[in-house]
Design a protein around this motif. Structure first.
Motif, PDB file in Angstrom:
ATOM      1  N   LEU A 147      26.399  -5.883 -10.821  1.00  0.00           N
ATOM      2  CA  LEU A 147      26.921  -7.180 -11.564  1.00  0.00           C
ATOM      3  C   LEU A 147      27.716  -7.894 -10.842  1.00  0.00           C
ATOM      4  N   THR A 148      28.327  -8.544  -9.646  1.00  0.00           N
ATOM      5  CA  THR A 148      28.907  -9.744  -9.312  1.00  0.00           C
ATOM      6  C   THR A 148      27.438 -10.353  -8.886  1.00  0.00           C
ATOM      7  N   GLU A 149      26.676  -9.500  -8.509  1.00  0.00           N
ATOM      8  CA  GLU A 149      25.115 -10.544  -8.271  1.00  0.00           C
ATOM      9  C   GLU A 149      25.103 -11.621  -9.678  1.00  0.00           C
ATOM     10  N   ALA A 150      24.668 -10.753 -10.453  1.00  0.00           N
ATOM     11  CA  ALA A 150      24.626 -11.115 -12.014  1.00  0.00           C
ATOM     12  C   ALA A 150      24.966 -12.293 -12.524  1.00  0.00           C
ATOM     13  N   LEU A 151      26.756 -12.417 -12.416  1.00  0.00           N
ATOM     14  CA  LEU A 151      27.252 -13.443 -12.543  1.00  0.00           C
ATOM     15  C   LEU A 151      27.230 -14.751 -11.059  1.00  0.00           C
ATOM     16  N   ALA A 152      26.588 -14.444 -10.651  1.00  0.00           N
ATOM     17  CA  ALA A 152      26.178 -15.780  -9.807  1.00  0.00           C
ATOM     18  C   ALA A 152      25.286 -16.439 -10.428  1.00  0.00           C
ATOM     19  N   LEU A 153      24.169 -15.578 -11.416  1.00  0.00           N
ATOM     20  CA  LEU A 153      23.184 -16.407 -11.342  1.00  0.00           C
ATOM     21  C   LEU A 153      23.295 -17.030 -12.741  1.00  0.00           C
ATOM     22  N   PRO A 154      22.875 -18.787 -12.470  1.00  0.00           N
ATOM     23  CA  PRO A 154      22.756 -19.604 -13.550  1.00  0.00           C
ATOM     24  C   PRO A 154      22.524 -19.394 -14.746  1.00  0.00           C
ATOM     25  N   ALA A 155      20.743 -18.539 -14.562  1.00  0.00           N
ATOM     26  CA  ALA A 155      19.959 -18.156 -15.727  1.00  0.00           C
ATOM     27  C   ALA A 155      20.489 -17.158 -16.219  1.00  0.00           C
ATOM     28  N   ASP A 176      11.556   1.317  -4.284  1.00  0.00           N
ATOM     29  CA  ASP A 176      11.776   2.322  -3.671  1.00  0.00           C
ATOM     30  C   ASP A 176      11.007   1.835  -2.220  1.00  0.00           C
ATOM     31  N   LEU A 177      11.150   1.011  -0.838  1.00  0.00           N
ATOM     32  CA  LEU A 177      10.673   0.731   0.139  1.00  0.00           C
ATOM     33  C   LEU A 177      10.649   1.172   0.880  1.00  0.00           C
ATOM     34  N   ARG A 178      10.701   2.450   1.036  1.00  0.00           N
ATOM     35  CA  ARG A 178      10.485   2.944   2.412  1.00  0.00           C
ATOM     36  C   ARG A 178       9.464   2.692   3.030  1.00  0.00           C
ATOM     37  N   ASP A 179       9.389   2.317   4.102  1.00  0.00           N
ATOM     38  CA  ASP A 179       8.466   2.225   4.874  1.00  0.00           C
ATOM     39  C   ASP A 179       7.743   1.194   4.142  1.00  0.00           C
ATOM     40  N   ALA A 180       7.954   0.461   3.099  1.00  0.00           N
ATOM     41  CA  ALA A 180       6.933  -0.578   2.586  1.00  0.00           C
ATOM     42  C   ALA A 180       6.773  -1.776   4.290  1.00  0.00           C
ATOM     43  N   ASP A 181       5.681  -2.251   3.865  1.00  0.00           N
ATOM     44  CA  ASP A 181       5.529  -3.237   5.101  1.00  0.00           C
ATOM     45  C   ASP A 181       5.509  -4.712   3.946  1.00  0.00           C
ATOM     46  N   LEU A 182       6.787  -5.302   4.875  1.00  0.00           N
ATOM     47  CA  LEU A 182       7.136  -6.515   4.097  1.00  0.00           C
ATOM     48  C   LEU A 182       7.002  -7.136   4.673  1.00  0.00           C
ATOM     49  N   SER A 183       6.102  -7.801   5.960  1.00  0.00           N
ATOM     50  CA  SER A 183       5.853  -8.601   6.722  1.00  0.00           C
ATOM     51  C   SER A 183       4.983  -9.354   6.320  1.00  0.00           C
ATOM     52  N   GLY A 184       5.732 -10.916   6.597  1.00  0.00           N
ATOM     53  CA  GLY A 184       5.840 -11.970   5.781  1.00  0.00           C
ATOM     54  C   GLY A 184       5.323 -12.142   4.638  1.00  0.00           C
ATOM     55  N   ALA A 185       6.284 -11.253   3.886  1.00  0.00           N
ATOM     56  CA  ALA A 185       6.805 -11.407   2.510  1.00  0.00           C
ATOM     57  C   ALA A 185       7.431 -12.505   2.086  1.00  0.00           C
ATOM     58  N   ASP A 186       7.997 -13.024   0.808  1.00  0.00           N
ATOM     59  CA  ASP A 186       8.795 -13.870   0.445  1.00  0.00           C
ATOM     60  C   ASP A 186       9.950 -12.822  -0.549  1.00  0.00           C
ATOM     61  N   LEU A 187      10.325 -12.685  -0.690  1.00  0.00           N
ATOM     62  CA  LEU A 187      12.426 -12.289  -1.443  1.00  0.00           C
ATOM     63  C   LEU A 187      13.100 -12.642  -1.603  1.00  0.00           C
ATOM     64  N   THR A 188      12.858 -14.700  -1.740  1.00  0.00           N
ATOM     65  CA  THR A 188      13.492 -15.590  -1.559  1.00  0.00           C
ATOM     66  C   THR A 188      14.241 -15.354  -3.604  1.00  0.00           C
ATOM     67  N   GLY A 189      15.207 -15.054  -3.932  1.00  0.00           N
ATOM     68  CA  GLY A 189      15.776 -14.728  -5.209  1.00  0.00           C
ATOM     69  C   GLY A 189      15.639 -13.514  -5.781  1.00  0.00           C
ATOM     70  N   ALA A 190      14.914 -12.529  -5.010  1.00  0.00           N
ATOM     71  CA  ALA A 190      14.882 -10.919  -5.812  1.00  0.00           C
ATOM     72  C   ALA A 190      16.074 -11.089  -6.144  1.00  0.00           C
ATOM     73  N   LEU A 191      15.642 -10.086  -7.223  1.00  0.00           N
ATOM     74  CA  LEU A 191      17.065  -9.560  -7.930  1.00  0.00           C
ATOM     75  C   LEU A 191      17.598  -8.387  -7.906  1.00  0.00           C
ATOM     76  N   PHE A 192      19.002  -8.364  -7.575  1.00  0.00           N
ATOM     77  CA  PHE A 192      19.250  -6.632  -7.235  1.00  0.00           C
ATOM     78  C   PHE A 192      18.977  -6.026  -5.987  1.00  0.00           C
ATOM     79  N   LEU A 193      18.255  -7.091  -5.333  1.00  0.00           N
ATOM     80  CA  LEU A 193      17.868  -6.181  -3.694  1.00  0.00           C
ATOM     81  C   LEU A 193      19.299  -5.500  -3.453  1.00  0.00           C
TER      82      LEU A 193
END
Length: 271
Positions: free
Chosen positions: A114-122, A226-243
């Motif tokens: 909820l705190t994150e949601a309140l910080a989102l202008p959209a 569920d991101l267990r052992d997912a390979d995020l190398s070089g991935a772009d998570l900018t602005g990802a929601l509720f991470l």
């Protein structure tokens, strides 16, 4: 630290009575080196409530501990709900403290979203409703030990979830195009290298051991994924929601992985 990463909603072990190390059970597995029952102090818990192997948890077989975050419930229960009196000082409170801790943990997780949601202008059109929901959950979190022990969190989640869904829709709509919906999808071990998932709905998706190398996950809803052992190398998570930090801690990545502001790069990730 940005408002969405409020320090009160992250674990502060220095102000906790080691509740996750006592209240929660775990079974011997790849994540835990031993079996432990609920209410049984972990063998690594010291008299000062600190972990004796904190800096060597992974090589010692306690990887599960490194991907856990109580969202600040530990210090809330220790210092507020039970007034700073530990289960060692007052053994008669131990059982109830262990029951209350996971309840408050769920409430704090909702506060985090909820705190994150309140910080989102959209999400501005929903801010009034989000603030009301936040106030309601905060009120519940501040309840007495008896009230918290009896609290059923499921109806509270049912009240908050539609607001988070609407928030997600508003934010992801700014990504442009037609965002993909893979909500709850079984993507275990899938090869998603370089996938264009900007603005996608990945709520509750099973991404265990998925190859997300170089994937575009900007503005993607990852609540419950569920991101267990997912390979995020070089991935772009900018602005990802509720991470959350525990999700990142359970995954693999490297120095090229782009994270939203306020997150810590896990120490086990590769350079």
């Amino acid at each position: 630290m940005p408002e969405t990463r409020d320090s009160a909603l992250r674990g502060d072990c220095a102000n906790c009575f080691g509740l996750c190390c006592v209240a929660l059970p775990f079974a011997k597995s790849a994540d835990f080196a031993v079996n432990k029952s609920s209410g049984e102090p972990c063998r690594n818990l010291q008299e000062d409530f600190r972990c004796g192997i904190h800096t060597r948890l992974r090589p010692s077989g306690f990887q599960g501990c490194t991907v856990y975050d109580c969202f600040g419930a530990g210090q809330q229960v220790s210092q507020v709900t039970f007034g700073g009196v530990s289960w060692r000082e007052a053994p008669e409170t131990a059982r109830q403290m262990y029951e209350v801790f996971p309840v408050v943990r769920q409430l704090h997780e909702l506060l985090r979203y909820l705190t994150e949601a309140l910080a989102l202008p959209a999400a501005r059109p929903l801010h009034a409703e989000l603030r009301a929901a936040l106030a309601r959950v905060e009120e519940l979190t501040g309840g007495t030990p008896d009230a918290l022990e009896k609290l059923d969190v499921a109806p509270v989640r049912a009240e908050v979830n539609p607001l988070l869904l609407r928030t997600s829709e508003l934010v992801r709509a700014t990504a442009g195009g037609k965002p993909k919906s893979r909500r709850g999808a079984d993507l275990i071990g899938k090869r998603l290298r370089g996938a264009k998932l900007r603005g996608a709905d990945l709520r509750g998706a099973l991404l265990i051991a998925a190859d997300l190398t170089g994937a575009d996950l900007t503005l993607t809803d990852l609540i419950g994924a569920d991101l267990r052992d997912a390979d995020l190398s070089g991935a772009d998570l900018t602005g990802a929601l509720f991470l959350t930090q525990p999700q990142l801690n359970s995954a693999r990545g490297n120095a090229a992985t782009r994270l939203p502001d306020g997150f810590d790069r896990p120490t086990h990730w590769t350079p």
